[in-house]
Design an enzyme around this catalytic site. Structure first.
Site, PDB file in Angstrom:
ATOM      1  N   HIS A  56     108.704   3.513  70.192  1.00 14.19           N
ATOM      2  CA  HIS A  56     108.298   2.319  69.430  1.00 14.19           C
ATOM      3  C   HIS A  56     108.792   0.834  70.558  1.00 14.19           C
ATOM      4  O   HIS A  56     108.910   0.780  71.438  1.00 14.19           O
ATOM      5  CB  HIS A  56     110.195   3.425  68.382  1.00 14.19           C
ATOM      6  CG  HIS A  56     111.057   2.677  69.300  1.00 14.19           C
ATOM      7  ND1 HIS A  56     110.506   3.551  70.273  1.00 14.19           N
ATOM      8  CD2 HIS A  56     112.297   2.552  69.437  1.00 14.19           C
ATOM      9  CE1 HIS A  56     112.462   4.103  70.875  1.00 14.19           C
ATOM     10  NE2 HIS A  56     112.923   2.688  70.559  1.00 14.19           N
ATOM     11  N   HIS A  58     111.283  -1.337  70.854  1.00 10.75           N
ATOM     12  CA  HIS A  58     112.440  -1.759  71.400  1.00 10.75           C
ATOM     13  C   HIS A  58     112.463  -1.726  73.014  1.00 10.75           C
ATOM     14  O   HIS A  58     112.041  -0.888  74.269  1.00 10.75           O
ATOM     15  CB  HIS A  58     113.471  -0.632  71.499  1.00 10.75           C
ATOM     16  CG  HIS A  58     114.447  -1.154  69.813  1.00 10.75           C
ATOM     17  ND1 HIS A  58     114.806   0.401  68.920  1.00 10.75           N
ATOM     18  CD2 HIS A  58     113.722  -1.532  69.283  1.00 10.75           C
ATOM     19  CE1 HIS A  58     115.448   0.171  68.208  1.00 10.75           C
ATOM     20  NE2 HIS A  58     115.228  -0.914  68.031  1.00 10.75           N
ATOM     21  N   ASP A  60     113.620  -1.013  76.233  1.00  7.93           N
ATOM     22  CA  ASP A  60     114.489  -0.275  76.457  1.00  7.93           C
ATOM     23  C   ASP A  60     113.002   0.633  76.819  1.00  7.93           C
ATOM     24  O   ASP A  60     112.925   2.179  77.606  1.00  7.93           O
ATOM     25  CB  ASP A  60     115.418   0.623  76.643  1.00  7.93           C
ATOM     26  CG  ASP A  60     115.361   0.698  75.480  1.00  7.93           C
ATOM     27  OD1 ASP A  60     115.711   0.486  74.128  1.00  7.93           O
ATOM     28  OD2 ASP A  60     116.132   2.339  75.710  1.00  7.93           O
ATOM     29  N   HIS A  61     112.175   0.781  75.887  1.00 11.23           N
ATOM     30  CA  HIS A  61     110.813   1.432  75.833  1.00 11.23           C
ATOM     31  C   HIS A  61     109.619   0.861  76.553  1.00 11.23           C
ATOM     32  O   HIS A  61     108.859   1.176  76.473  1.00 11.23           O
ATOM     33  CB  HIS A  61     111.098   2.468  74.700  1.00 11.23           C
ATOM     34  CG  HIS A  61     111.847   3.055  74.434  1.00 11.23           C
ATOM     35  ND1 HIS A  61     112.177   4.173  73.829  1.00 11.23           N
ATOM     36  CD2 HIS A  61     113.275   2.557  74.318  1.00 11.23           C
ATOM     37  CE1 HIS A  61     113.143   4.663  73.841  1.00 11.23           C
ATOM     38  NE2 HIS A  61     113.817   4.153  74.144  1.00 11.23           N
ATOM     39  N   HIS A 115     114.481   5.133  63.446  1.00 11.11           N
ATOM     40  CA  HIS A 115     115.231   4.121  64.468  1.00 11.11           C
ATOM     41  C   HIS A 115     114.701   2.907  64.602  1.00 11.11           C
ATOM     42  O   HIS A 115     115.254   1.992  64.380  1.00 11.11           O
ATOM     43  CB  HIS A 115     114.716   5.105  65.406  1.00 11.11           C
ATOM     44  CG  HIS A 115     115.286   4.678  66.573  1.00 11.11           C
ATOM     45  ND1 HIS A 115     116.755   3.957  66.539  1.00 11.11           N
ATOM     46  CD2 HIS A 115     114.278   3.251  67.990  1.00 11.11           C
ATOM     47  CE1 HIS A 115     117.289   4.089  68.217  1.00 11.11           C
ATOM     48  NE2 HIS A 115     115.634   2.575  68.634  1.00 11.11           N
ATOM     49  N   ASP A 135     113.336   7.546  70.054  1.00 11.72           N
ATOM     50  CA  ASP A 135     115.470   7.343  69.386  1.00 11.72           C
ATOM     51  C   ASP A 135     115.376   7.564  68.442  1.00 11.72           C
ATOM     52  O   ASP A 135     115.603   7.430  67.443  1.00 11.72           O
ATOM     53  CB  ASP A 135     114.923   6.400  70.177  1.00 11.72           C
ATOM     54  CG  ASP A 135     114.719   5.672  71.364  1.00 11.72           C
ATOM     55  OD1 ASP A 135     115.305   6.658  72.233  1.00 11.72           O
ATOM     56  OD2 ASP A 135     115.745   4.783  71.373  1.00 11.72           O
ATOM     57  N   HIS A 175     116.628   9.350  75.193  1.00 16.39           N
ATOM     58  CA  HIS A 175     117.722   9.530  76.554  1.00 16.39           C
ATOM     59  C   HIS A 175     118.631  10.302  76.578  1.00 16.39           C
ATOM     60  O   HIS A 175     118.050  11.550  75.684  1.00 16.39           O
ATOM     61  CB  HIS A 175     118.630   8.526  75.583  1.00 16.39           C
ATOM     62  CG  HIS A 175     118.045   6.400  74.820  1.00 16.39           C
ATOM     63  ND1 HIS A 175     118.549   5.828  76.090  1.00 16.39           N
ATOM     64  CD2 HIS A 175     117.077   6.725  74.535  1.00 16.39           C
ATOM     65  CE1 HIS A 175     117.998   4.538  75.621  1.00 16.39           C
ATOM     66  NE2 HIS A 175     117.211   5.125  74.685  1.00 16.39           N
TER      67      HIS A 175
HETATM   68 ZN   LIG Z   1     115.932   3.445  72.792  1.00 18.33          ZN
HETATM   69 ZN   LIG Z   2     115.165   2.219  70.193  1.00 19.59          ZN
END
Ligand SMILES: [Zn+2]
Ligand SMILES: [Zn+2]
Length: 263
Positions: A56, A58, A60-61, A115, A135, A175
């Site tokens: 996705h 975000h 952090d991905h 999410h 996530d 995560h």
């Molecule tokens: Zn994440």
């Molecule tokens: Zn996320």
């Protein structure tokens, strides 16, 4: 199919993944935020990263995409509706699309909103299936919905797609939240002895060599799969008497998701 779980050791506790074809050495990197560790793992194994899959949008991905593409020339794949939010996508995918890695690996795309509304999980076509869940589904937990998601869609994803996956499916989440999520399980279901035992056993585990659970295990200690548990419902009723004695699964899921936000 060879799976390498890469622990980033960052504060968000991200897991990145490499999925390699043992015949050709081609590899797909999932959410390679820590591109340096991913590149090092690939080079150690003699693999060639040819594709990136972002579960996705975000940061952090997707944050490692640019450097990873620069280093490898890998093609960026993500949900077909993520185009506006993930720069330089080469391929948009939807439900049922297949991503091939080398000669021997086939990964099926699941369209799993909740999410965020453009989230892809990958399900491997292997004797023992593996789910790369981003996530959406975590060990003992579910993704939050406050950065572009909706709890109702997350419930639909759980009930229509994740619940039906085979018991022996291996879970590879985005995560490491295992221990914290197990504590939430115990908060919601104090008599869940499996969750208690898991905390004792894994509280000091090294995330570089993390436990990989199966969906059968998740059904035992992931509250978001335990919507019919008498103990979960009784505990919910203490604070939400309006749910009645026999709430439907959606009601229980939404209450749990809401409680988890403040927990
Ligand atoms: Zn994440
Ligand atoms: Zn996320």
């Amino acid at each position: 199919m060879i799976v390498e779980q890469v622990w980033t050791a960052n504060s968000y506790r991200n897991f990145n993944y490499l999925i390699a074809c043992p015949e050709t050495g081609d590899a797909l990197a999932i959410d390679p935020l820590d591109y340096k560790k991913c590149l090092a793992a690939a080079s150690e194994n003699g693999w060639n990263i040819t594709q990136i899959l972002n579960t996705h949008e975000h940061g952090d991905h997707t944050g490692g995409n640019k450097a990873m593409v620069k280093a490898t020339g890998a093609k960026v794949i993500a949900h077909e509706n993520a185009g506006g939010r993930i720069p330089n996508m080469d391929r948009g995918v939807g439900a049922g699309d297949i991503i091939k890695v080398g000669r021997s690996v086939e990964l099926e795309c699941l369209d799993t909103p909740g999410h965020t509304m453009s989230h892809i999980c990958l399900l491997s076509h292997t004797d023992q299936p593996a789910l790369f869940s981003g996530d959406t589904l975590f060990n003992a937990g579910a993704g939050n919905c406050h950065h572009g998601g909706h709890p109702n869609e997350l419930y639909e994803t759980f009930s229509k797609q994740l619940e039906g996956l085979a018991d022996d499916t291996l879970l590879y989440p985005g995560h490491d939240y295992l221990i914290n999520n197990l504590k939430f399980t115990l908060d919601r279901e104090p008599d869940n002895t499996v969750a208690g035992d898991m905390i004792t056993k894994y509280k000091d585990q090294d995330p570089r060599d993390a436990l990989v659970t199966t969906l059968a295990q998740e059904r035992e200690f992931n509250t978001f799969f335990r919507l019919n548990s008498a103990s979960v419902i009784a505990r919910l009723k203490e604070t939400s008497p309006d749910i009645g004695d026999d709430p439907d699964e959606r009601t229980v899921f939404l209450k749990l998701r809401e409680l988890r936000n403040k927990w």
